[in-house]
Write an enzyme that holds these catalytic residues in place. Structure first.
Site, PDB file in Angstrom:
ATOM      1  N   CYS A  15       0.822  -1.229   0.000  1.00 30.39           N
ATOM      2  CA  CYS A  15       0.000   0.000   0.000  1.00 30.39           C
ATOM      3  C   CYS A  15       0.850   1.271   0.000  1.00 30.39           C
ATOM      4  O   CYS A  15       0.344   2.346  -0.315  1.00 30.39           O
ATOM      5  CB  CYS A  15      -0.928   0.012   1.200  1.00 30.39           C
ATOM      6  SG  CYS A  15      -2.018  -1.407   1.231  1.00 30.39           S
ATOM      7  N   HIS A  21      -4.008   7.220   3.122  1.00 25.92           N
ATOM      8  CA  HIS A  21      -4.272   5.900   2.551  1.00 25.92           C
ATOM      9  C   HIS A  21      -5.713   5.513   2.888  1.00 25.92           C
ATOM     10  O   HIS A  21      -6.161   5.685   4.024  1.00 25.92           O
ATOM     11  CB  HIS A  21      -3.287   4.900   3.153  1.00 25.92           C
ATOM     12  CG  HIS A  21      -3.512   3.493   2.703  1.00 25.92           C
ATOM     13  ND1 HIS A  21      -3.784   3.166   1.389  1.00 25.92           N
ATOM     14  CD2 HIS A  21      -3.513   2.324   3.387  1.00 25.92           C
ATOM     15  CE1 HIS A  21      -3.939   1.864   1.300  1.00 25.92           C
ATOM     16  NE2 HIS A  21      -3.785   1.318   2.492  1.00 25.92           N
ATOM     17  N   ASN A  23     -10.078  -0.645  -0.229  1.00 28.77           N
ATOM     18  CA  ASN A  23      -8.621  -0.521  -0.144  1.00 28.77           C
ATOM     19  C   ASN A  23      -7.992  -0.939  -1.477  1.00 28.77           C
ATOM     20  O   ASN A  23      -7.952  -2.122  -1.807  1.00 28.77           O
ATOM     21  CB  ASN A  23      -8.112  -1.397   0.998  1.00 28.77           C
ATOM     22  CG  ASN A  23      -6.624  -1.211   1.241  1.00 28.77           C
ATOM     23  OD1 ASN A  23      -5.897  -0.683   0.395  1.00 28.77           O
ATOM     24  ND2 ASN A  23      -6.162  -1.658   2.395  1.00 28.77           N
TER      25      ASN A  23
HETATM   26  O1  UT7 Z   1      -3.830  -1.255   3.685  1.00 26.98           O
HETATM   27  C1  UT7 Z   1      -3.067  -2.154   4.394  1.00 26.98           C
HETATM   28  C2  UT7 Z   1      -3.320  -2.064   5.804  1.00 26.98           C
HETATM   29  N1  UT7 Z   1      -4.551  -2.736   6.152  1.00 26.98           N
HETATM   30  C3  UT7 Z   1      -5.324  -2.150   6.992  1.00 26.98           C
HETATM   31  O2  UT7 Z   1      -5.086  -1.042   7.380  1.00 26.98           O
HETATM   32  C4  UT7 Z   1      -6.474  -2.939   7.580  1.00 26.98           C
HETATM   33  C5  UT7 Z   1      -6.436  -2.816   9.066  1.00 26.98           C
HETATM   34  N2  UT7 Z   1      -7.508  -3.509   9.762  1.00 26.98           N
HETATM   35  C6  UT7 Z   1      -8.815  -3.170   9.677  1.00 26.98           C
HETATM   36  O3  UT7 Z   1      -9.193  -2.325   8.885  1.00 26.98           O
HETATM   37  C7  UT7 Z   1      -9.783  -3.819  10.636  1.00 26.98           C
HETATM   38  O4  UT7 Z   1      -9.045  -4.517  11.625  1.00 26.98           O
HETATM   39  C8  UT7 Z   1     -10.775  -4.788   9.947  1.00 26.98           C
HETATM   40  C9  UT7 Z   1     -11.795  -3.993   9.168  1.00 26.98           C
HETATM   41  C10 UT7 Z   1     -10.046  -5.742   9.053  1.00 26.98           C
HETATM   42  C11 UT7 Z   1     -11.543  -5.584  10.992  1.00 26.98           C
HETATM   43  O5  UT7 Z   1     -12.185  -4.709  11.909  1.00 26.98           O
HETATM   44  P1  UT7 Z   1     -12.055  -4.947  13.481  1.00 26.98           P
HETATM   45  O6  UT7 Z   1     -12.896  -3.940  14.129  1.00 26.98           O
HETATM   46  O7  UT7 Z   1     -10.590  -4.942  13.798  1.00 26.98           O
HETATM   47  O8  UT7 Z   1     -12.711  -6.353  13.673  1.00 26.98           O
HETATM   48  P2  UT7 Z   1     -12.080  -7.694  14.261  1.00 26.98           P
HETATM   49  O9  UT7 Z   1     -11.106  -8.290  13.330  1.00 26.98           O
HETATM   50  O10 UT7 Z   1     -11.640  -7.447  15.690  1.00 26.98           O
HETATM   51  O11 UT7 Z   1     -13.348  -8.619  14.315  1.00 26.98           O
HETATM   52  C12 UT7 Z   1     -14.503  -8.288  15.114  1.00 26.98           C
HETATM   53  C13 UT7 Z   1     -15.590  -9.299  14.819  1.00 26.98           C
HETATM   54  C14 UT7 Z   1     -15.109 -10.738  14.913  1.00 26.98           C
HETATM   55  O12 UT7 Z   1     -16.154 -11.519  15.471  1.00 26.98           O
HETATM   56  P3  UT7 Z   1     -16.134 -11.921  17.048  1.00 26.98           P
HETATM   57  O13 UT7 Z   1     -14.868 -12.686  17.228  1.00 26.98           O
HETATM   58  O14 UT7 Z   1     -16.146 -10.614  17.780  1.00 26.98           O
HETATM   59  O15 UT7 Z   1     -17.388 -12.719  17.202  1.00 26.98           O
HETATM   60  C15 UT7 Z   1     -14.945 -11.141  13.474  1.00 26.98           C
HETATM   61  O16 UT7 Z   1     -15.069 -12.533  13.256  1.00 26.98           O
HETATM   62  O17 UT7 Z   1     -16.100  -9.134  13.503  1.00 26.98           O
HETATM   63  C16 UT7 Z   1     -16.081 -10.391  12.801  1.00 26.98           C
HETATM   64  N3  UT7 Z   1     -15.861 -10.127  11.392  1.00 26.98           N
HETATM   65  C17 UT7 Z   1     -16.869  -9.879  10.532  1.00 26.98           C
HETATM   66  N4  UT7 Z   1     -18.196  -9.827  10.721  1.00 26.98           N
HETATM   67  C18 UT7 Z   1     -18.946  -9.523   9.649  1.00 26.98           C
HETATM   68  C19 UT7 Z   1     -14.681 -10.052  10.708  1.00 26.98           C
HETATM   69  N5  UT7 Z   1     -14.916  -9.769   9.426  1.00 26.98           N
HETATM   70  C20 UT7 Z   1     -16.256  -9.649   9.295  1.00 26.98           C
HETATM   71  C21 UT7 Z   1     -17.104  -9.348   8.204  1.00 26.98           C
HETATM   72  N6  UT7 Z   1     -18.428  -9.293   8.433  1.00 26.98           N
HETATM   73  N7  UT7 Z   1     -16.634  -9.087   6.982  1.00 26.98           N
END
Ligand code: UT7
Length: 318
Positions: free
Chosen positions: A113, A245, A275
């Site tokens: 990125c 970004h 992204n």
């Molecule tokens: O460009 C390169 C750099 N990349 C980034 O900057 C990405 C950085 N990360 C992020 O943007 C975020 O961490 C994400 C958007 C990927 C995820 O958001 P989060 O608030 O960190 O969620 P999480 O991974 O902590 O997951 C929370 C919950 C989990 O369920 P439980 O364990 O709380 O029951 C996940 O399984 O959300 C669940 N989950 C989803 N639910 C619905 C994960 N993906 C999804 C989804 N739809 N697509």
């Protein structure tokens, strides 16, 4: 002293759109989750056979037109991408052939990125030392090709697009500074585990520990913006626009808070294209230049963070 300035910007998104509602039918997710956790509403995906260089060529021609530079006048091409058309020739050279600027240095670099930030930094140096006069800087990706569309943790995030700028020499400073960084200790948090030398895995897909990436991104981008301002002896109040970004609206908001910038001074396009990795900063920049928000003389802070990790900033007087 020679400086470089941005003479023109361009971007291109492929025609096919996948909305959050489309994704609801493909994986276990909801529009509400995607919008509230990421800010993304839709993404654009290349058609079958449409490549990274196809997208880049359209963005490049728009940037050249905006700059009033003929394609044959380009004398340097730096192309950031993690999704090249081929192993080689590199995307920069494929684009050079299409533009007809024969014999000029043209290369691509793969810093995920942060690819556009790296390409911009290199092109700026070439202009400043007098070795280039019309540099084309590209960030373009077809991340849909390395996205596992059955994995909800990544399928909702990544997509395709291209952005470009033309840099030219200037007596007055345009690009005031660039700062680049990497830290490979984080390589297992965000990667695509396939390659020529390691061998192609059965599953060619981005793997990400999203939550951990999120935390490091916020910290590193916070330091990066401090570094850019300190290197130029500027207070954050001097900034007109943050062009971040476009990975996640919550990361963008955290950086804006760090800069004490209201969101009205932050260019946000993540809702439109998700992204797009190396393409995201030049895409956002082009949108805001074309809709009239960013004007000549404005002070911009560009930043990006991605796999590696790699990250970087550019402070630019537009
Ligand atoms: O460009 C390169 C750099 N990349 C980034 O900057 C990405 C950085 N990360 C992020 O943007 C975020 O961490 C994400 C958007 C990927 C995820 O958001 P989060 O608030 O960190 O969620 P999480 O991974 O902590 O997951 C929370 C919950 C989990 O369920 P439980 O364990 O709380 O029951 C996940 O399984 O959300 C669940 N989950 C989803 N639910 C619905 C994960 N993906 C999804 C989804 N739809 N697509």
């Amino acid at each position: 002293m020679i400086h470089s300035r941005i003479a023109g910007t361009g971007s291109h998104l492929p025609e096919k759109v996948i909305t959050n509602f489309d994704l609801e039918k493909m994986v276990d997710t909801t529009d509400e989750w995607i919008r509230s956790r990421t800010g993304i509403e839709r993404r654009h995906v290349a058609a079958d056979g449409e490549t990274t260089v196809d997208l880049a060529e359209k963005a490049a021609r728009r940037a050249l037109e905006a700059a009033g530079v003929a394609p044959a006048e380009v004398d340097f091409i730096a192309f950031g991408t993690t999704t090249p058309d081929l192993v080689f020739p590199n995307c920069g050279t494929l684009l050079q052939q299409r533009l007809g600027c024969r014999g000029v240095p043209a290369f691509s670099l793969e810093t995920a990125c942060a690819g556009f930030m790296y390409a911009l930094s290199i092109a700026d140096k070439y202009i400043r030392c007098g070795e280039a006069r019309r540099a084309l800087v590209i960030g373009a990706e077809t991340l849909s090709r390395i996205t596992d569309w059955s994995d909800r943790s990544t399928a909702v995030l990544f997509a395709d697009g291209a952005g470009a700028v033309v840099l030219e020499p200037s007596d007055a400073p345009g690009v005031l500074s660039t700062h680049l960084h990497s830290d490979g200790q984080y390589k297992d948090l965000l990667y695509c585990g396939s390659g020529v030398s390691r061998g192609f895995a059965a599953r060619l897909a981005i793997v990400m520990a999203g939550n951990e990436v999120f935390k490091v991104a916020v910290t590193k981008l916070g330091s990066a913006v401090d570094e850019a301002l300190a290197a130029n002896g500027l207070d954050r109040s001097a900034l007109d626009w943050l062009v971040p970004h476009q990975a996640n609206i919550r990361i963008i908001q955290a950086t804006a808070r760090k800069l004490d910038m209201p969101m009205e001074r932050v260019i946000v396009t993540v809702q439109e294209h998700g992204n797009t990795s190396a393409a995201s900063v030049p895409l956002a920049l082009d949108v805001a230049v074309r809709d009239g928000r960013i004007r000549r003389g404005d002070l911009l802070l560009l930043e990006a963070f991605g796999g590696g990790f790699t990250w970087g900033s550019a402070l630019v007087r537009y």
